[in-house]
Scaffold this active site. Structure first.
Site, mmCIF file in Angstrom:
data_model
loop_
_atom_site.group_PDB
_atom_site.id
_atom_site.type_symbol
_atom_site.label_atom_id
_atom_site.label_comp_id
_atom_site.label_asym_id
_atom_site.label_seq_id
_atom_site.Cartn_x
_atom_site.Cartn_y
_atom_site.Cartn_z
ATOM 1 N N LEU A 1 -0.380 -1.190 -9.242
ATOM 2 C CA LEU A 1 0.975 -0.797 -9.634
ATOM 3 C C LEU A 1 1.939 -1.969 -9.583
ATOM 4 O O LEU A 1 2.894 -2.041 -10.349
ATOM 5 C CB LEU A 1 1.495 0.309 -8.711
ATOM 6 C CG LEU A 1 0.764 1.653 -8.777
ATOM 7 C CD1 LEU A 1 1.244 2.568 -7.658
ATOM 8 C CD2 LEU A 1 0.967 2.309 -10.127
ATOM 9 N N GLU B 1 3.149 -5.778 -6.979
ATOM 10 C CA GLU B 1 2.899 -6.644 -5.834
ATOM 11 C C GLU B 1 4.223 -7.042 -5.206
ATOM 12 O O GLU B 1 5.177 -7.378 -5.908
ATOM 13 C CB GLU B 1 2.114 -7.889 -6.263
ATOM 14 C CG GLU B 1 1.675 -8.765 -5.116
ATOM 15 C CD GLU B 1 0.739 -9.880 -5.577
ATOM 16 O OE1 GLU B 1 0.278 -10.636 -4.714
ATOM 17 O OE2 GLU B 1 0.476 -9.964 -6.794
ATOM 18 N N LYS C 1 -0.395 -6.075 -2.332
ATOM 19 C CA LYS C 1 -0.559 -5.360 -3.592
ATOM 20 C C LYS C 1 -0.464 -3.848 -3.372
ATOM 21 O O LYS C 1 -0.830 -3.346 -2.318
ATOM 22 C CB LYS C 1 -1.896 -5.715 -4.235
ATOM 23 C CG LYS C 1 -1.961 -7.174 -4.682
ATOM 24 C CD LYS C 1 -3.301 -7.495 -5.327
ATOM 25 C CE LYS C 1 -3.334 -8.949 -5.796
ATOM 26 N NZ LYS C 1 -4.633 -9.302 -6.417
ATOM 27 N N ASP D 1 16.932 -3.861 4.337
ATOM 28 C CA ASP D 1 16.351 -4.357 3.087
ATOM 29 C C ASP D 1 16.649 -3.417 1.926
ATOM 30 O O ASP D 1 15.781 -3.145 1.093
ATOM 31 C CB ASP D 1 14.843 -4.537 3.247
ATOM 32 C CG ASP D 1 14.276 -5.543 2.249
ATOM 33 O OD1 ASP D 1 15.051 -6.406 1.769
ATOM 34 O OD2 ASP D 1 13.074 -5.483 1.956
#
Length: 414
Positions: A98, A100, A105, A219
Site C-alpha cells: 500500500l 511506505e 512498508k 505527529d
C-alpha cells in the site's frame, strides 16, 4: 514520519488507497506508565534476546482501558504469529504493498483467523523508527477507543520481526486526496474538508481530555489522517506519542521529533512538549484543507514555501481571505464559513502556545462549521445581499460559555 535531523523517504504514499496544560482528574498509573519503565529496562538488555519484547508486550495488561468514565471496554490487541501475517499478504507480495513510511512498508492483507481485510505495517530494521515507537504505538492504541482513531487489531513481536495490524482504511490518507492530485481525481469539496477537520480534532480531544492521562500525539499531519468510507477521518501512526504533563506540570521535556512544517515553533526551539504543540499542528492541517497548499512546499516562491509564514500576513486583511482558498474549489465555499475556518486556523498557529485555544474549543467551533452545510444556491444569495464579514479576533476568550449555535464560533470570530 519525518524527524528533525533525519533524511528519509516521504510518507506521501503511506497506506495509499488506503496549555494550557489543564489538570486531569486522575493520576492513576496505567500500562502507559509501565511501558516507560519497561523501555528504560530494555535499553540495558542484551540485544541478542530477540523475544524479550514479545514477553514484555504479552505481560502487559492491555485490557486496562483508560477512558474517562473508568469503564473497562475489554480492548486488547491480539498477538499474531509472523506466519499468519505472511499468509495474509501472500508472503508480502509487491502487489499487496500500500505504501511506505518511517516505520516501514504497509501491506494490505486478508486475515483468515478473523476473516477481515487489514493493513499490516512491517518494521524496517534500518528505518528511522524502532522498537521504542513500536511499543508506544501498541500501548497507545490498545488502550484507546474512539471513532476518530484508527483501530489497532494486533501486533507481531516474534524474534526480530515487528509488525502492526490495523483496520483497513479504503480511501487511504488525506494527503492522497488533497495534495498533488493525479489527473482525473476529484478534489474534496468544502463540506468534506470541514468534516475531516472536525473528525481529526475530535480524535485529538480524546487523546488530550478523555484519557485518564493526557496523550500528546506529536505527529498530526495530512499523511497520518486516514479516510474510511464516506471520508470518515481517523488519526493513525502513534509511534511518537508521549504521555502529557500531569498535575501542576506545564510541559514534557523530550527530544525534538516530528515533521517540519507541522511542528510547533516553541517545541522545536525548546524541546518542551505541551498539549498546545498538537493544537499548532491541527491549525496547519486546517490551513492545508482550506488552501490546498502543503505545509512546506519548496516548489513555491521563497516567501510562500512555509504555509504558516505565507498565511500570517493574509490573516490581517479579510479582503484577502478569498485569495487563500484552494483554487480547485472553484469558488464553491461559504463566505462566512471560510472566515470562521481561517479564524480557527489563525488561533491554532499562534506563535505563543498560551495564545492557542484548548482542543475542546476547537472541536466546538469545527462541529458548528460542519453543521452549516454549504449549499451553492443559498450561498450565492448571501454573497449578493451581504456586504459585511466577520472579523478575526487576535486574542480569543476560551473560557466563556456557549449560549447558542452561532456563539459556538465566537471564540474565534465576531
Amino acid at each position: 514520519m519525518n524527524c528533525f535531523g533525519c533524511k528519509r523517504k516521504s510518507t506521501k504514499n503511506s497506506h495509499k488507497n488506503k496549555d494550557d496544560s489543564h489538570t486531569h482528574k486522575s493520576t492513576n498509573h496505567t500500562s502507559l506508565d509501565k511501558v516507560k519503565v519497561d523501555l528504560k529496562l530494555n535499553e540495558k538488555r542484551d540485544e541478542s534476546k530477540g523475544d524479550q519484547l514479545a514477553l514484555d508486550l504479552n505481560s502487559l495488561n492491555l485490557k486496562e482501558a483508560i477512558s474517562e468514565d473508568g469503564n473497562d471496554n475489554g480492548i486488547r490487541a491480539q498477538a499474531f504469529s509472523f506466519d499468519e501475517l505472511a499468509a495474509a499478504t501472500e508472503n508480502f507480495r509487491s502487489d499487496c504493498l500500500l505504501g511506505e513510511g518511517g516505520f516501514g512498508k504497509v501491506y494490505k492483507g486478508q486475515l483468515k483467523k478473523i476473516n477481515q481485510v487489514v493493513a499490516i505495517k512491517q518494521l524496517d530494521p534500518y528505518g528511522v523508527q524502532g522498537i521504542r515507537e513500536f511499543v508506544v504505538e501498541v500501548l497507545t492504541l490498545s488502550l484507546a477507543d474512539h471513532p476518530n482513531l484508527v483501530k489497532l487489531i494486533g501486533f507481531c513481536a516474534e524474534g526480530e520481526q515487528r509488525l502492526l495490524v490495523y483496520e483497513y482504511m479504503p480511501l487511504g490518507s488525506l494527503e492522497n486526496h488533497l495534495l498533488d492530485l493525479p489527473p482525473g481525481r476529484k478534489p474534496l469539496d468544502w463540506n468534506t474538508r470541514m468534516k475531516i477537520a472536525a473528525g481529526a480534532a475530535s480524535g485529538l480531544e480524546y487523546l488530550h481530555d478523555k484519557m485518564k492521562i493526557p496523550v500528546i500525539y506529536r505527529d498530526l499531519k495530512c499523511s497520518n489522517i486516514l479516510l474510511g468510507e464516506g471520508y470518515h477521518p481517523k488519526l493513525s501512526d502513534f509511534g511518537l506519542a508521549k504521555v502529557g504533563p500531569i498535575g501542576d506540570k506545564t510541559h514534557v521535556s523530550t527530544r525534538i521529533m516530528g515533521t517540519y512544517g507541522y511542528c510547533a515553533p516553541d517545541y522545536a526551539m525548546t524541546g518542551q512538549l505541551t498539549l498546545k504543540s498538537d493544537i499548532y499542528s491541527l491549525g496547519v492541517v486546517l490551513l492545508e484543507l482550506i488552501t490546498g497548499r502543503k505545509a512546506i512546499d519548496p516548489t513555491k516562491p521563497r516567501k510562500e514555501q512555509n504555509l504558516v509564514a505565507w498565511a500570517r500576513p493574509l490573516f490581517k486583511d479579510r479582503k484577502k481571505f478569498p485569495q487563500m482558498v484552494d483554487p480547485l474549489l472553484e469558488g464553491q465555499y461559504p463566505a462566512r464559513g471560510l472566515y470562521q475556518a481561517l479564524a480557527i486556523a489563525a488561533m491554532c498557529v499562534q506563535e505563543q502556545p498560551n495564545m492557542r485555544p484548548v482542543i475542546v474549543d476547537v472541536v466546538t467551533a469545527l462541529d458548528y462549521l460542519t453543521s452549516q452545510k454549504y449549499d451553492p444556491q443559498i450561498d450565492r444569495v448571501q454573497r449578493c445581499t451581504s456586504t459585511s464579514y466577520p472579523r478575526v479576533r487576535r486574542v480569543g476568550d476560551h473560557k466563556h460559555n456557549v449560549s447558542d449555535d452561532r456563539d459556538k464560533t465566537d471564540r474565534f470570530v465576531h
